[in-house]
Design a protein around this motif. Sequence first.
Motif, PDB file in Angstrom:
ATOM      1  N   ILE A 159       3.853  30.292 -61.218  1.00  0.00           N
ATOM      2  CA  ILE A 159       2.852  30.573 -62.280  1.00  0.00           C
ATOM      3  C   ILE A 159       3.450  29.932 -63.556  1.00  0.00           C
ATOM      4  O   ILE A 159       2.946  29.035 -64.485  1.00  0.00           O
TER       5      ILE A 159
ATOM      6  N   TRP B  46      -4.153  33.417 -61.333  1.00  0.00           N
ATOM      7  CA  TRP B  46      -3.780  32.590 -62.642  1.00  0.00           C
ATOM      8  C   TRP B  46      -4.527  31.509 -62.782  1.00  0.00           C
ATOM      9  O   TRP B  46      -5.203  31.213 -64.021  1.00  0.00           O
TER      10      TRP B  46
ATOM     11  N   ARG C 156       2.093  26.874 -65.547  1.00  0.00           N
ATOM     12  CA  ARG C 156       1.619  27.361 -67.155  1.00  0.00           C
ATOM     13  C   ARG C 156       2.411  26.344 -68.144  1.00  0.00           C
ATOM     14  O   ARG C 156       1.624  25.609 -68.818  1.00  0.00           O
TER      15      ARG C 156
END
Length: 485
Positions: free
Chosen positions: A404, A473, A408
């Motif tokens: 993640i 996510w 990100r």
Amino acid sequence: MLRKDFLWGGATAANQFEGGFDEGGRGLATSDTKTNGSKDRPRKHSFLTPEGNIVYLRGSEPIPADYRCVLDPERYYPSHRAVDFYHRWREDVDLLAEMGVNAFRMSVSWTRIFPNGDDEVPNEEGLAFYDAVFDALLARGIQPVVTINHFDMPVALSEKYDGWLSRHTVDAYVRLCDVLFRRYCGRVRHWMTFNEINLLRGWDTLGVHELDDARYQQALYHIFVASAKAVALGHQIDPENHVGMMLAAILTYAETCNPADVALELAVGRRLKWLFADVQCRGYYPSYALRELAAKGIELVREPGDDEVLRAGCVDYIGFSYYNSGVVTTRPDAPRALGNGVALAENPYLESSAWGWPIDPVGLRTTLNVLWDRYQKPLFVVENGLGAEDVVEEDGSIHDEARIDYLRRHVAEMKKAVDEDGVDLMGYTPWGVIDLVSAGTGEMKKRYGMVYVDMDDEGAGTLERRRKDSFYWYQRCIATSGEVA
Ligand code: BG6
């Protein structure tokens, strides 16, 4: 702001994802003879020598002309079942829809459509398989983004014609494209001609025996011609088609401001990637490449009209993979770092993945800017992601925080390239959105997905799919147009 029609998706490739290698009339592909491996144990292909022995060779080794492809019943070949998309595509399409993507990048398996690469009639069962998958995707609002050739080729074309060394393979590939463009007209609008064209360097991707530099250059020339013909044909059959190239966009930094380091970085960059994008975006060989061929005494065999073909077949967009950057130095003893397709020098400013690939989100923004400045063609990040091991908790959950974090940070830099720098970006399809077999090592434990697949490096497991934390996510990331980044 990202485009209104921005494509948020995920990416896969048939030889790593599809399986069903001997079902539905499919023929043998070079990828089917490739064993699994690991970081320290390279993947190899099995061959039968004229004396009847089975030997194992790396795709990058020159394969003797009289070696034939053979499958060893004692060995595990990851492409044979891969993660079984061939049978589980309905469930996988449901998962993609739940994730919220509006695009799915996949490749077609050439030998599923033409078992020998150049058969008189295409294999209807193979075409029907992709009909069903594309229709299911479209019914869920997901556009298929299709790579026509991703890291494999029909064994028959390699054995009969020496693969891309022969002009015959150009014709066979163009015929494949013709069938694809007509059959899926109006359903598939985004195509890429060759995956990571700058990394097609061995027997498995080129099908050429006794490969040396001259034979490589000739095979590459044929691939450029084939790609250009495909672009023109794609436009002719459906003017709504977007036909792109696909580059392994390996960002390189000169280690120091020593002019010798900078000059070397320029030379390495040309050889590693610029030649490929220059030809496919501009429609002709750049002068530095022509000089280099002449200096080596390599004379390409061309056909009349080829120059026009190259010129008329410039791509509509640049799809590219971005995993890491690398450092170029004149220091011979500089420590090396692994990376996608090529090992360069280490970068002390960056951390690396467990497989030794440097992690450089800012480099993605730089790459987008460099490509945009150089070509002014729409860009498409069609691969990006972190290969990492996952732990399944007792309750079945998978907390893949590192993945993640990687995604990100890369999405944030990608957005800056659009919002602050004005780059024209079509979409983002992170790699191996559903876990699949690693191309480099053949391992299963090097996972990129947001959906976990229960399978180990030897192919054992239930193949059950499980949502990782990154699944949720990414769902939020898409829903907010990348704002959660
Ligand atoms: C790219 C390829 O090189 O990188 C994919 O297009 C590949 O096929 C991906 O899987 C990641 O590399 P690896 O070796 O980690 O699977």
